[in-house]
Every structure is written in C-alpha cells, then in structure tokens.
Design an enzyme around this catalytic site. Structure first.
Site, mmCIF file in Angstrom:
data_model
loop_
_atom_site.group_PDB
_atom_site.id
_atom_site.type_symbol
_atom_site.label_atom_id
_atom_site.label_comp_id
_atom_site.label_asym_id
_atom_site.label_seq_id
_atom_site.Cartn_x
_atom_site.Cartn_y
_atom_site.Cartn_z
ATOM 1 N N ASP A 178 33.487 67.340 41.886
ATOM 2 C CA ASP A 178 33.852 66.955 40.528
ATOM 3 C C ASP A 178 32.583 67.189 39.739
ATOM 4 O O ASP A 178 31.637 66.408 39.843
ATOM 5 C CB ASP A 178 34.270 65.488 40.445
ATOM 6 C CG ASP A 178 34.739 65.151 39.032
ATOM 7 O OD1 ASP A 178 34.087 65.602 38.079
ATOM 8 O OD2 ASP A 178 35.765 64.476 38.887
ATOM 9 N N HIS A 179 32.530 68.268 38.973
ATOM 10 C CA HIS A 179 31.230 68.652 38.412
ATOM 11 C C HIS A 179 30.685 67.612 37.442
ATOM 12 O O HIS A 179 29.503 67.596 37.151
ATOM 13 C CB HIS A 179 31.270 70.066 37.815
ATOM 14 C CG HIS A 179 31.862 70.140 36.446
ATOM 15 N ND1 HIS A 179 33.212 70.138 36.229
ATOM 16 C CD2 HIS A 179 31.289 70.218 35.216
ATOM 17 C CE1 HIS A 179 33.446 70.216 34.931
ATOM 18 N NE2 HIS A 179 32.289 70.262 34.283
ATOM 19 N N HIS A 241 37.684 63.932 36.278
ATOM 20 C CA HIS A 241 36.505 63.563 35.483
ATOM 21 C C HIS A 241 36.603 62.177 34.838
ATOM 22 O O HIS A 241 35.674 61.383 34.919
ATOM 23 C CB HIS A 241 36.251 64.601 34.391
ATOM 24 C CG HIS A 241 36.256 66.028 34.884
ATOM 25 N ND1 HIS A 241 35.762 66.386 36.122
ATOM 26 C CD2 HIS A 241 36.700 67.179 34.313
ATOM 27 C CE1 HIS A 241 35.890 67.700 36.268
ATOM 28 N NE2 HIS A 241 36.458 68.198 35.200
#
Ligand code: BG6
Length: 486
Positions: A178-179, A241
């Site tokens: 999950d950047h 996110h």
C-alpha cells in the site's frame, strides 16, 4: 560476500515499472543504498533486447527524476538492468528466466525479490509458475514476493488470492504494497502520536469530536479508464489507502516499531469497525462522479462507477466509542490534498462573549500528508485591542520543507523497495488486515452498486466536489474541513 541480489519485475513493459519502480531503484542505487552486486531483470511477454529495454526506461526516468538524473550514474545503473521475455500463462513460460537467473547467480544461487507489477489476473498464474519452475524455492538465498494493488475486488477474491499466495510462500515472504504506508508523512502520524506525550492523553472520545480523512485528487482517471471503471473509488482508494490512514490514527501504541506488533494493532482497529448491514450501509456511503467521466476511453458510457465517495465509519472500542470517522476521496477535484483532521471538542464553558450569531471554532489538528507536508494546529487567540476580549482562530504550522530544507521527501516506492530488500515488512499489509478491510468495505460497495441506489451525483471537474457530500456531513451538524495549504 553476501549472495547476489536480483530484483525480478514482472510487468516490465508497464507504467508502474517505468514511472515508479525503476526511478526509485535508480535513486536508491545513486545514493548507494543498494548492494553493488544487485541486478534488476524485467520480464514481460514481448521480445525486447536489453538495450531496447534500458533505452525505454531511460527516457521515462530522465523525465521523472529531473535534477536527480545523472547520465554517468544512470549508465552504471543501466548495466545492472536486463530483460527476459516470459509468459507465466504458457507451459514453460518462465524457462528463459530460470536460465538467466542460473547464469547470473552462479552455482551458489542468490537472493530473489519477485515484484508483481502486472494486472491482477496474472498474480495467480505467475505465483503458480514460480512454484512449478522451482524459482521460488529458497536455495542459496531468500525469496520474497511483492504484490501490488488491487489485492482482490472483494473479500472472497482477496481470500482466494491469499490462499494462492500462501500455497507457495510463507506469510513472512509476502510484501503486499500500500504505497501510502511508504509516504514519509504517513509514517509521521505514528511519530507524532507515539514519540510525543502531549496529544496522546487527549487522543480519545473524551476530547475528540470526530475525525476526517480526506484524499482529494485533482487528476482524473488519466488513461486508466478500463481499470478504474471496474473498480471505482471505493475499491481504488478506500479499501487500502484511506483505511490504512485510519488504522494509524486510531491504533494503540505498539511496543516496538516492527512488523508484527504494528500490524497486530492495526488489525485490532479494523476488528473494532462494525461491519454494516445492507440497510445501514446505504446510509453511510455517498457517491459522486465527475462530469465527462463516461466519455473517458475504456469507460462504459452509462457507467455508474463512483469517482468520488464519502463514508462514515465507527471504531467501537473504549478509545473511540461514539466518534465518527468521515472518509472522503475523489478525482477531478479543485486541488490535490490529503489530510487527516482531528476535530477536538469545545471547552465545556466559555467565559468570553462571542458576537451574536457566531460559534466558537474549537481546536483542530491537521496532519497534512501531501502536497503541503506538515502539521497544522488551530487554536483560539486574543485579537489585540483595548476593549473586551475578541477571539480569532490562529494556526501553529510545521512544514517539512522549512524544517528540512536540504532533505527532499523521498518517493514512497524508494522506502518500500528498500524495506522489502531488507526484509522489513512493517509497512506492508498482512493477509488478515487486507481481508478485514474488504469485510468493512464490501457492504458499502454493495450499497453503492444496488440497482435501486441513487445514481452518483455529477460534479464538475475542478470543483469542490458534489454538493451531496456536504449534505452527508451537514445531517450530523458537521462540515468538511481543510487546514493544509494547497
Ligand atoms: C493509487 C490509485 O493507488 O493511488 C490511483 O490507484 C491514485 O487512482 C493514486 O491516483 C494516488 O496516489 P498518490 O500517491 O498520488 O496520492
């Protein structure tokens, strides 16, 4: 001598590889954060020579890296890039990769980081092919697998994918991206909460009225219409996110900053979020769609896919009982801004008279994720003057760019790639976290997709978003807030 390290990128011809992964690897290499013997091998279906692959990557990297791009360093880096054609959906489709690795690593084998930067339909075929060819067997070094989002499109598909992965890899070999967790300011939420004493005693329902988590984007779907139309904002942004941001805001302090203590606390937050019934879910989600979305390439002209949504969630535990968490995200909005806003309660009694018809603006704290990375604390001040006491809200501001003028904020992918290479999974998602996040989102997504659900409200590109989103909060006497600079 450590065993050689190879990063194998599946999806070598895709956008993620050229726009994010390779520039991040170059930066790490440039700053000497990668072992000098490291190699990167790209795998995709089409035939391509090493040189053609390097040239293609160089063009995008130069454009994205700007002043960080140095031709001599790039040349050094590019010598470590190679390309091997491979198709995991065909029998023997990874034989060339196997041969390449054998030759590159030598008889003692090496360490291998497999990165799946491909469409999700290819996750299972690649993982199965890695196992069948023996590429995933730990011999001469570790094997790790990095998986991009989307991780499933609902609870059932996420579970099925987890089963496929864990049939061939142990959980501690799996790095689900999950950047947002790789962003400095997202990690700073933990530092702000747990390396300071000041706010933690008031970080609960006794002092906090509600929390807002907003990720507004100015961009539209930008050529990703085909993917986006099948997912929509609730799958694309909320399940991952926004829920991740929420866990960091709501979690208890882990004993150590390490993968399992951290992830255990995050899962506890998700466990405390009630899974809504179908009827409840309809009331707790609002959807919008930007005008013109249906004419984007790859989008169904009658699409009801939301490009904007607002969701109300609760965390039913001692700390948060009764505090609503309002989440919103959308594309095509006036400004790019991601922030977490903590709206504190008002003082129990105010001795200062307020002008008729006005109310007190009670303390607010904003953790600014991007683009104005920092923290803003809003409080009341006395306006200078002789007569009476006149109040006015003021901001205490902390900005990364002022505090660390010589330290640019690295791209999330640099941090995440380095962590995966170093075997630190703290900023990656565990299977139970992902599954619980889908469990929370599934009824909300279903509510938005019911045939009798209201059509998403159309809003103009570049606007503040659909008016219905304001009404969604106004029914509880609240309004969307923003303290960060845009
Ligand atoms: C991705 C989504 O995960 O995050 C995109 O698929 C979105 O739709 C992007 O634009 C936002 O990331 P960032 O880092 O630009 O906030």
């Amino acid at each position: 001598m450590p065993a050689p390290l190879t990063i194998v990128i599946f999806g070598a011809s895709g956008d993620l590889t050229s726009r994010k992964l390779v520039p991040a690897l170059y930066n790490l290499f440039h700053r000497r954060r990668l072992p000098p013997e490291m190699r990167v091998v790209g795998v995709a279906r089409s035939p391509l020579t090493d040189d053609a692959f390097r040239d293609r990557l160089a063009a995008t990297a130069r454009e994205r890296l700007k002043q960080e791009w140095q031709p001599e360093r790039w040349d050094e880096f590019a010598r470590r890039l190679a390309y091997v054609p491979g198709d995991a959906t065909q029998p023997g489709g990874l034989e060339k990769l196997l041969a390449w690795l054998r030759q590159a690593e030598g008889p003692d084998g090496g360490r291998r980081l497999f990165y799946l930067a491909v469409t999700p339909e290819l996750y299972a075929p690649i993982v199965n092919a890695l196992a069948e060819t023996g590429l995933s067997r730990e011999q001469g070094g570790w094997r790790r697998l990095v998986i991009e989002k989307p991780f499933g499109r609902d609870l059932a598909s996420a579970r099925a994918l987890n089963r496929t992965l864990t049939a061939h890899f142990h959980e501690d070999q799996l790095y689900r991206i999950d950047h947002y967790l790789g962003k400095e300011t997202v990690q700073n939420i933990l530092v702000f909460r747990f390396a300071n004493l000041l706010f933690e005693p008031v970080w609960n329902s006794n002092y906090i009225d509600h929390v807002q988590i907003r990720v507004d984007e100015a961009v539209t779907v930008e050529g990703r219409g085909g993917y986006y139309d099948k997912h929509g904002v609730l799958r694309d942004m909320f399940q991952n996110h926004l829920l991740q941001l929420m866990t960091l805001v709501a979690m208890e302090a882990p004993a150590r900053f390490a993968a399992d203590p951290l992830r255990n606390e995050k899962v506890k937050v998700l466990d405390a979020v009630p899974v809504l019934t179908a009827a409840e879910a309809c009331r707790q989600v609002f959807c919008g769609q930007y005008a013109g979305y249906r004419s984007e390439p790859g989008v169904d002209p009658r699409s009801r896919t939301p490009t904007f949504a607002a969701v109300r969630l609760q965390v039913d535990n001692w700390r948060w009982r009764g505090v609503p968490f309002y989440l919103r995200s959308g594309k095509g909005l006036a400004a790019r801004s991601s922030e977490v806003i903590i709206q504190f309660r008002c003082p129990p009694h105010l001795m200062f008279p307020l002008p008729p018809g006005t109310t007190l603006q009670c303390n607010r704290l904003s953790l600014c994720i991007q683009p104005d990375e920092g923290i803003h604390l809003n409080f009341q001040s006395k306006v200078p003057g002789e007569e009476g006491v006149k109040l006015c809200p003021a901001d205490l501001e902390f900005h990364y760019k002022d505090a660390y003028p010589d330290l640019p904020i690295p791209e999330a992918y640099e941090r995440l790639l380095l962590d995966a290479i170093q075997g630190d999974a703290a900023l990656f998602m565990r299977s139970d976290e992902i599954e619980r996040a889908w469990e929370i989102m599934d009824p909300l997504i279903a509510a938005s997709e019911r045939p009798d659900a209201p059509a998403p409200e159309i809003y103009a590109v570049g606007s503040a978003g659909p008016a219905g989103a304001d009404a969604f909060l106004a029914r509880e006497g609240r309004a969307w807030l923003s303290l960060c600079h845009h």
